[in-house]
Design a protein around this motif. Structure first.
Motif, PDB file in Angstrom:
ATOM      1  N   VAL A 153       3.570   0.553 -14.084  1.00 36.12           N
ATOM      2  CA  VAL A 153       2.736  -0.374 -13.316  1.00 36.12           C
ATOM      3  C   VAL A 153       3.504  -0.933 -12.116  1.00 36.12           C
ATOM      4  O   VAL A 153       4.739  -0.919 -12.087  1.00 36.12           O
ATOM      5  CB  VAL A 153       2.234  -1.556 -14.193  1.00 36.12           C
ATOM      6  CG1 VAL A 153       1.404  -1.062 -15.365  1.00 36.12           C
ATOM      7  CG2 VAL A 153       3.395  -2.400 -14.686  1.00 36.12           C
ATOM      8  N   LEU A 154       2.734  -1.421 -11.153  1.00 40.03           N
ATOM      9  CA  LEU A 154       3.289  -2.202 -10.048  1.00 40.03           C
ATOM     10  C   LEU A 154       2.785  -3.626 -10.227  1.00 40.03           C
ATOM     11  O   LEU A 154       1.588  -3.827 -10.509  1.00 40.03           O
ATOM     12  CB  LEU A 154       2.829  -1.619  -8.703  1.00 40.03           C
ATOM     13  CG  LEU A 154       3.257  -2.360  -7.435  1.00 40.03           C
ATOM     14  CD1 LEU A 154       4.777  -2.446  -7.305  1.00 40.03           C
ATOM     15  CD2 LEU A 154       2.666  -1.676  -6.192  1.00 40.03           C
ATOM     16  N   HIS A 189       0.840  -1.212   0.000  1.00 38.47           N
ATOM     17  CA  HIS A 189       0.000   0.000   0.000  1.00 38.47           C
ATOM     18  C   HIS A 189       0.868   1.253   0.000  1.00 38.47           C
ATOM     19  O   HIS A 189       0.559   2.232  -0.679  1.00 38.47           O
ATOM     20  CB  HIS A 189      -0.955  -0.001   1.201  1.00 38.47           C
ATOM     21  CG  HIS A 189      -2.045  -1.027   1.098  1.00 38.47           C
ATOM     22  ND1 HIS A 189      -2.765  -1.239  -0.057  1.00 38.47           N
ATOM     23  CD2 HIS A 189      -2.529  -1.902   2.007  1.00 38.47           C
ATOM     24  CE1 HIS A 189      -3.645  -2.215   0.147  1.00 38.47           C
ATOM     25  NE2 HIS A 189      -3.515  -2.635   1.386  1.00 38.47           N
ATOM     26  N   GLN A 190       1.944   1.217   0.757  1.00 38.39           N
ATOM     27  CA  GLN A 190       2.861   2.366   0.789  1.00 38.39           C
ATOM     28  C   GLN A 190       3.501   2.584  -0.584  1.00 38.39           C
ATOM     29  O   GLN A 190       3.646   3.727  -1.037  1.00 38.39           O
ATOM     30  CB  GLN A 190       3.944   2.152   1.859  1.00 38.39           C
ATOM     31  CG  GLN A 190       3.393   2.243   3.277  1.00 38.39           C
ATOM     32  CD  GLN A 190       4.394   1.751   4.336  1.00 38.39           C
ATOM     33  OE1 GLN A 190       5.403   1.131   4.003  1.00 38.39           O
ATOM     34  NE2 GLN A 190       4.106   2.027   5.595  1.00 38.39           N
ATOM     35  N   ALA A 191       3.860   1.496  -1.231  1.00 40.24           N
ATOM     36  CA  ALA A 191       4.469   1.603  -2.566  1.00 40.24           C
ATOM     37  C   ALA A 191       3.465   2.200  -3.559  1.00 40.24           C
ATOM     38  O   ALA A 191       3.827   3.003  -4.428  1.00 40.24           O
ATOM     39  CB  ALA A 191       4.954   0.232  -3.044  1.00 40.24           C
ATOM     40  N   GLN A 192       2.195   1.826  -3.409  1.00 41.43           N
ATOM     41  CA  GLN A 192       1.158   2.394  -4.280  1.00 41.43           C
ATOM     42  C   GLN A 192       1.001   3.890  -4.033  1.00 41.43           C
ATOM     43  O   GLN A 192       0.842   4.679  -4.964  1.00 41.43           O
ATOM     44  CB  GLN A 192      -0.174   1.658  -4.054  1.00 41.43           C
ATOM     45  CG  GLN A 192      -0.142   0.243  -4.625  1.00 41.43           C
ATOM     46  CD  GLN A 192      -1.309  -0.613  -4.155  1.00 41.43           C
ATOM     47  OE1 GLN A 192      -1.760  -0.516  -3.019  1.00 41.43           O
ATOM     48  NE2 GLN A 192      -1.789  -1.488  -5.038  1.00 41.43           N
ATOM     49  N   VAL A 196       3.938 -15.964 -12.742  1.00 37.44           N
ATOM     50  CA  VAL A 196       2.788 -15.198 -13.243  1.00 37.44           C
ATOM     51  C   VAL A 196       2.883 -13.789 -12.682  1.00 37.44           C
ATOM     52  O   VAL A 196       3.081 -13.612 -11.479  1.00 37.44           O
ATOM     53  CB  VAL A 196       1.448 -15.863 -12.823  1.00 37.44           C
ATOM     54  CG1 VAL A 196       0.263 -14.978 -13.196  1.00 37.44           C
ATOM     55  CG2 VAL A 196       1.313 -17.228 -13.466  1.00 37.44           C
ATOM     56  N   TYR A 197       2.766 -12.802 -13.555  1.00 38.70           N
ATOM     57  CA  TYR A 197       2.825 -11.408 -13.134  1.00 38.70           C
ATOM     58  C   TYR A 197       1.415 -10.836 -13.061  1.00 38.70           C
ATOM     59  O   TYR A 197       0.669 -10.875 -14.035  1.00 38.70           O
ATOM     60  CB  TYR A 197       3.627 -10.573 -14.136  1.00 38.70           C
ATOM     61  CG  TYR A 197       5.087 -10.928 -14.236  1.00 38.70           C
ATOM     62  CD1 TYR A 197       5.790 -11.453 -13.160  1.00 38.70           C
ATOM     63  CD2 TYR A 197       5.772 -10.702 -15.419  1.00 38.70           C
ATOM     64  CE1 TYR A 197       7.134 -11.740 -13.262  1.00 38.70           C
ATOM     65  CE2 TYR A 197       7.124 -10.986 -15.535  1.00 38.70           C
ATOM     66  CZ  TYR A 197       7.801 -11.509 -14.458  1.00 38.70           C
ATOM     67  OH  TYR A 197       9.126 -11.792 -14.565  1.00 38.70           O
ATOM     68  N   GLU A 198       1.091 -10.270 -11.911  1.00 44.21           N
ATOM     69  CA  GLU A 198      -0.229  -9.673 -11.734  1.00 44.21           C
ATOM     70  C   GLU A 198      -0.083  -8.176 -11.461  1.00 44.21           C
ATOM     71  O   GLU A 198       0.409  -7.787 -10.397  1.00 44.21           O
ATOM     72  CB  GLU A 198      -0.943 -10.338 -10.551  1.00 44.21           C
ATOM     73  CG  GLU A 198      -2.326  -9.801 -10.324  1.00 44.21           C
ATOM     74  CD  GLU A 198      -2.886 -10.203  -8.963  1.00 44.21           C
ATOM     75  OE1 GLU A 198      -3.815  -9.539  -8.506  1.00 44.21           O
ATOM     76  OE2 GLU A 198      -2.365 -11.174  -8.370  1.00 44.21           O
ATOM     77  N   PRO A 199      -0.489  -7.324 -12.421  1.00 39.45           N
ATOM     78  CA  PRO A 199      -0.434  -5.881 -12.180  1.00 39.45           C
ATOM     79  C   PRO A 199      -1.393  -5.516 -11.041  1.00 39.45           C
ATOM     80  O   PRO A 199      -2.537  -5.947 -11.026  1.00 39.45           O
ATOM     81  CB  PRO A 199      -0.892  -5.264 -13.505  1.00 39.45           C
ATOM     82  CG  PRO A 199      -0.668  -6.345 -14.521  1.00 39.45           C
ATOM     83  CD  PRO A 199      -0.918  -7.637 -13.787  1.00 39.45           C
ATOM     84  N   VAL A 200      -0.900  -4.740 -10.078  1.00 42.03           N
ATOM     85  CA  VAL A 200      -1.736  -4.331  -8.941  1.00 42.03           C
ATOM     86  C   VAL A 200      -1.815  -2.818  -8.836  1.00 42.03           C
ATOM     87  O   VAL A 200      -2.169  -2.284  -7.801  1.00 42.03           O
ATOM     88  CB  VAL A 200      -1.239  -4.947  -7.614  1.00 42.03           C
ATOM     89  CG1 VAL A 200      -1.426  -6.453  -7.604  1.00 42.03           C
ATOM     90  CG2 VAL A 200       0.216  -4.581  -7.353  1.00 42.03           C
ATOM     91  N   GLY A 201      -1.494  -2.144  -9.918  1.00 39.35           N
ATOM     92  CA  GLY A 201      -1.628  -0.699  -9.958  1.00 39.35           C
ATOM     93  C   GLY A 201      -1.014  -0.181 -11.232  1.00 39.35           C
ATOM     94  O   GLY A 201      -0.049  -0.753 -11.737  1.00 39.35           O
TER      95      GLY A 201
END
Ligand code: ATP
Ligand code: MG
Length: 185
Positions: free
Chosen positions: A156-157, A63-66, A168-173
């Motif tokens: 992206v994150l 969350h901090q990284a976002q 597997v890469y999942e974009p989360v932002g």
């Protein structure tokens, strides 16, 4: 398992749009065919260019990284992947832009500096922008690299998860870059 305690393997990246991804995948296949022994190609959906590798962080740090990503104010830009490179130790054959626009450096630098200021994991080494194409490549490429234009309008994150079928890469932002004066071609 408490998800908020779980460790997530994360990284920031530039993520190619569908057309660019396809163009990069073509070059990956052409290169693969010239390798003397079997290689491990990056899957189409995994092709990316890492900005900052965070490694394992918890949900709160995610969350901090976002929140840090929100602070980045860098311009959209375009660049050209036009050179193949080889990292001999991990046997990685990759695709690179020979010219890195100031906006690209600025985005990476703002992000990394803000991560550091927030006390989050960040990159200590200087940034070497590259798209990994082949693993277990045993030879550098002598082919002339065709130019692939890539218009970068966001970053992206991504959470990286090890699964039975591979990573597997999942974009989360995703965060837009500024002033995306980008047309359709
Ligand atoms: P696998 O490790 O299963 O082969 P991968 O390398 O594609 O898959 P990750 O290890 O999660 O997946 O790496 C995600 C991204 O971060 C890749 O671009 C990788 O090159 C980069 N990366 C991984 N480890 C580091 C590291 N220690 N320092 C800098 N970048 C890293
Ligand atoms: Mg790895």
């Amino acid at each position: 398992m408490h998800e908020h305690r779980a460790s997530l393997r994360c990284f920031f990246a530039f993520w190619p749009d569908a057309d660019t991804r396809l163009a990069i995948a073509r070059q990956r296949d052409a290169l693969s065919a010239t390798q003397p022994s079997p290689v491990r190609p990056m899957r189409d959906e995994n092709l990316h260019l890492t900005l900052v590798f965070l490694g394992n962080i918890n949900q709160q740090q995610l969350h901090q990284a976002q929140a840090v990503a929100e602070q980045v104010r860098a311009q959209a830009f375009e660049w050209y992947l036009d050179r193949y490179g080889y990292f001999p130790r991990p046997k990685v054959l990759h695709y690179q832009p020979s010219h890195v626009p100031a906006a690209a450096e600025d985005c990476q630098h703002q992000l990394n500096t803000a991560l550091q200021a927030a006390g989050l994991p960040h990159e200590q080494r200087s940034w070497v922008p590259h798209v990994t194409l082949l693993r277990k490549a045993t030879a550098a490429s002598t082919r002339q690299a065709p130019r692939v234009r890539w218009r970068v309008a966001e970053f992206v994150l991504v959470v990286s998860r090890q699964q039975a079928q591979g990573v597997v890469y999942e974009p989360v932002g995703r965060w837009p870059l500024l002033n995306a004066l980008l047309g359709n071609n």
